[in-house]
Design an enzyme around this catalytic site. Structure first.
Site, PDB file in Angstrom:
ATOM      1  N   ASP A   1       4.388  -1.199  -1.524  1.00  0.00           N
ATOM      2  CA  ASP A   1       5.050   0.311  -1.962  1.00  0.00           C
ATOM      3  C   ASP A   1       5.465   0.159  -2.910  1.00  0.00           C
ATOM      4  OD1 ASP A   1       6.584  -0.144   0.373  1.00  0.00           O
ATOM      5  OD2 ASP A   1       6.448   1.831   0.609  1.00  0.00           O
TER       6      ASP A   1
ATOM      7  N   PHE B   1       9.465  -8.369  -7.315  1.00  0.00           N
ATOM      8  CA  PHE B   1       8.830  -6.723  -6.885  1.00  0.00           C
ATOM      9  C   PHE B   1       7.145  -6.068  -6.771  1.00  0.00           C
ATOM     10  CE2 PHE B   1       8.263  -2.619  -5.399  1.00  0.00           C
ATOM     11  CZ  PHE B   1       9.775  -2.889  -3.637  1.00  0.00           C
ATOM     12  N   VAL B   2       6.911  -6.447  -6.401  1.00  0.00           N
ATOM     13  CA  VAL B   2       5.018  -6.543  -6.447  1.00  0.00           C
ATOM     14  C   VAL B   2       4.512  -5.145  -5.609  1.00  0.00           C
ATOM     15  CG1 VAL B   2       4.787  -8.305  -7.036  1.00  0.00           C
ATOM     16  CG2 VAL B   2       4.643  -7.844  -4.754  1.00  0.00           C
TER      17      VAL B   2
ATOM     18  N   GLU C   1      -1.161 -10.506   7.486  1.00  0.00           N
ATOM     19  CA  GLU C   1      -0.442  -9.819   6.311  1.00  0.00           C
ATOM     20  C   GLU C   1       0.073  -9.299   4.963  1.00  0.00           C
ATOM     21  OE1 GLU C   1       2.227  -8.097   6.458  1.00  0.00           O
ATOM     22  OE2 GLU C   1       4.013  -7.912   8.417  1.00  0.00           O
ATOM     23  N   ASP C   2       0.637  -8.539   4.552  1.00  0.00           N
ATOM     24  CA  ASP C   2       0.517  -8.178   3.096  1.00  0.00           C
ATOM     25  C   ASP C   2       1.138  -9.272   2.730  1.00  0.00           C
ATOM     26  OD1 ASP C   2       2.394  -6.542   4.049  1.00  0.00           O
ATOM     27  OD2 ASP C   2       2.238  -5.266   2.451  1.00  0.00           O
TER      28      ASP C   2
ATOM     29  N   ARG D   1       0.322   2.273  -3.272  1.00  0.00           N
ATOM     30  CA  ARG D   1      -0.490   1.046  -2.486  1.00  0.00           C
ATOM     31  C   ARG D   1      -1.650   1.434  -2.683  1.00  0.00           C
ATOM     32  NH1 ARG D   1       1.955   0.298   2.311  1.00  0.00           N
ATOM     33  NH2 ARG D   1       4.262   1.520   2.954  1.00  0.00           N
TER      34      ARG D   1
ATOM     35  N   LYS E   1       2.077  -1.042   7.280  1.00  0.00           N
ATOM     36  CA  LYS E   1       1.424  -0.039   6.400  1.00  0.00           C
ATOM     37  C   LYS E   1       0.339  -1.245   5.850  1.00  0.00           C
ATOM     38  CE  LYS E   1       3.387   4.468   6.507  1.00  0.00           C
ATOM     39  NZ  LYS E   1       3.907   5.565   5.661  1.00  0.00           N
ATOM     40  N   GLY E   2       1.392  -1.927   4.540  1.00  0.00           N
ATOM     41  CA  GLY E   2       0.875  -2.204   3.489  1.00  0.00           C
ATOM     42  C   GLY E   2      -0.475  -3.577   4.121  1.00  0.00           C
TER      43      GLY E   2
ATOM     44  N   LYS F   1       6.362 -15.357  -0.859  1.00  0.00           N
ATOM     45  CA  LYS F   1       7.266 -15.275  -1.487  1.00  0.00           C
ATOM     46  C   LYS F   1       8.475 -16.774  -0.991  1.00  0.00           C
ATOM     47  CE  LYS F   1       8.254 -10.335  -3.509  1.00  0.00           C
ATOM     48  NZ  LYS F   1       9.069  -9.547  -3.584  1.00  0.00           N
TER      49      LYS F   1
ATOM     50  N   ASP G   1       8.256 -12.298   3.158  1.00  0.00           N
ATOM     51  CA  ASP G   1       9.058 -12.749   2.119  1.00  0.00           C
ATOM     52  C   ASP G   1      10.846 -12.686   2.635  1.00  0.00           C
ATOM     53  OD1 ASP G   1      11.192 -11.630   0.462  1.00  0.00           O
ATOM     54  OD2 ASP G   1      10.891  -9.271   0.604  1.00  0.00           O
TER      55      ASP G   1
HETATM   56  C1  PRP Z   1       6.701  -5.664   4.450  1.00  0.00           C
HETATM   57  C2  PRP Z   1       5.063  -6.416   4.608  1.00  0.00           C
HETATM   58  C3  PRP Z   1       6.145  -6.904   6.221  1.00  0.00           C
HETATM   59  C4  PRP Z   1       7.398  -7.285   6.037  1.00  0.00           C
HETATM   60  C5  PRP Z   1       7.608  -9.022   5.480  1.00  0.00           C
HETATM   61  O1  PRP Z   1       6.695  -4.629   5.208  1.00  0.00           O
HETATM   62  O2  PRP Z   1       4.612  -5.648   4.962  1.00  0.00           O
HETATM   63  O3  PRP Z   1       5.537  -6.725   7.257  1.00  0.00           O
HETATM   64  O4  PRP Z   1       7.661  -6.747   4.965  1.00  0.00           O
HETATM   65  O5  PRP Z   1       9.210  -9.064   4.814  1.00  0.00           O
HETATM   66  P1  PRP Z   1       9.934  -9.883   5.135  1.00  0.00           P
HETATM   67  O6  PRP Z   1       9.076 -11.417   5.388  1.00  0.00           O
HETATM   68  O7  PRP Z   1      10.829 -10.416   4.823  1.00  0.00           O
HETATM   69  O8  PRP Z   1       9.809  -9.834   7.254  1.00  0.00           O
HETATM   70  P2  PRP Z   1       7.759  -2.967   4.425  1.00  0.00           P
HETATM   71  O9  PRP Z   1       8.494  -3.400   5.766  1.00  0.00           O
HETATM   72  O10 PRP Z   1       7.108  -3.264   3.160  1.00  0.00           O
HETATM   73  O11 PRP Z   1       6.470  -2.411   5.426  1.00  0.00           O
HETATM   74  P3  PRP Z   1       5.259  -1.705   5.128  1.00  0.00           P
HETATM   75  O12 PRP Z   1       4.443  -2.138   5.143  1.00  0.00           O
HETATM   76  O13 PRP Z   1       4.864  -0.553   6.026  1.00  0.00           O
HETATM   77  O14 PRP Z   1       5.317  -1.061   3.553  1.00  0.00           O
END
Ligand code: PRP
Length: 175
Positions: free
Chosen positions: A159, A152-153, A99-100, A165, A42-43, A131, A103
């Site tokens: 979220d 943690f942002v 992507e948001d 969000r 969703k992000g 990051k 990580d």
């Molecule tokens: C977040 C973000 C990426 C992923 C990145 O999604 O939107 O999809 O984590 O992390 P990574 O580089 O460690 O793979 P999240 O799982 O938080 O789901 P959301 O977008 O629905 O909140």
């Protein structure tokens, strides 16, 4: 947790300004034809909405995918599964994964391999936040809004237990 307890690290103005810059780069890099923005729920939903509006051509195709991660998924051996796939054929098209945040890189390296197999004309990644300290898998990311430290942002689509969000800025949660 009181709103004031959270530290704003990126204001709405900073985010919007950077999105205009990224959009200008994208316009220059893809001078013609449609661009498929593949946004990961969703992000990324707020970022893709603002990025799409910053791009000027009408042929900006906005598509969504959803993924889920399992168990210790956010590790190098993490498993990623598509829970909502694209309903368009991207073969022969210019595709940007939106992507948001990146990580560990596990999600994006998986998605890039998956979509590459569908033979797009080009496939690149645009992420609002990066990051780099957390990276476990190497991923080439063409457009990065901001590199941020390992904190943690929340906000602007990101979220904590589904809260925050809707914030227009990005904040670090403080205890
Ligand atoms: C977040 C973000 C990426 C992923 C990145 O999604 O939107 O999809 O984590 O992390 P990574 O580089 O460690 O793979 P999240 O799982 O938080 O789901 P959301 O977008 O629905 O909140």
């Amino acid at each position: 947790m009181a709103e004031s307890a959270h530290r704003v690290i990126l204001t709405s103005e900073q985010i919007q300004e950077r999105i205009q810059e990224i959009a200008a780069q994208i316009e220059a890099d893809y001078p013609e034809g449609p661009i498929y923005l593949v946004s990961i729920l969703k992000g990324a939903f707020i970022f893709v909405a603002d990025l799409a509006r910053a791009l000027r051509r009408p042929s900006i195709r906005i598509e969504f995918m959803a993924i889920s991660s399992y168990g210790t998924a956010k590790t190098s051996s993490g498993q990623v599964k598509v829970t909502r796939d694209l309903d368009v054929n991207i073969e022969g098209h210019n595709v940007l994964i939106v992507e948001d945040i990146i990580d560990s890189g596990v999600t994006l390296s998986y998605l890039k391999r998956l979509l590459e197999a569908r033979k797009p004309k080009s496939l690149e990644i645009v992420t609002l936040l990066d990051k780099p300290e957390r990276r476990l898998q190497r991923v080439d990311v063409k457009y990065v809004g901001f590199q941020i430290p390992d904190e943690f942002v929340v906000g602007y689509g990101l979220d904590f237990a589904e809260d925050y969000r809707n914030l227009s800025d990005i904040r670090v949660l403080t205890p």
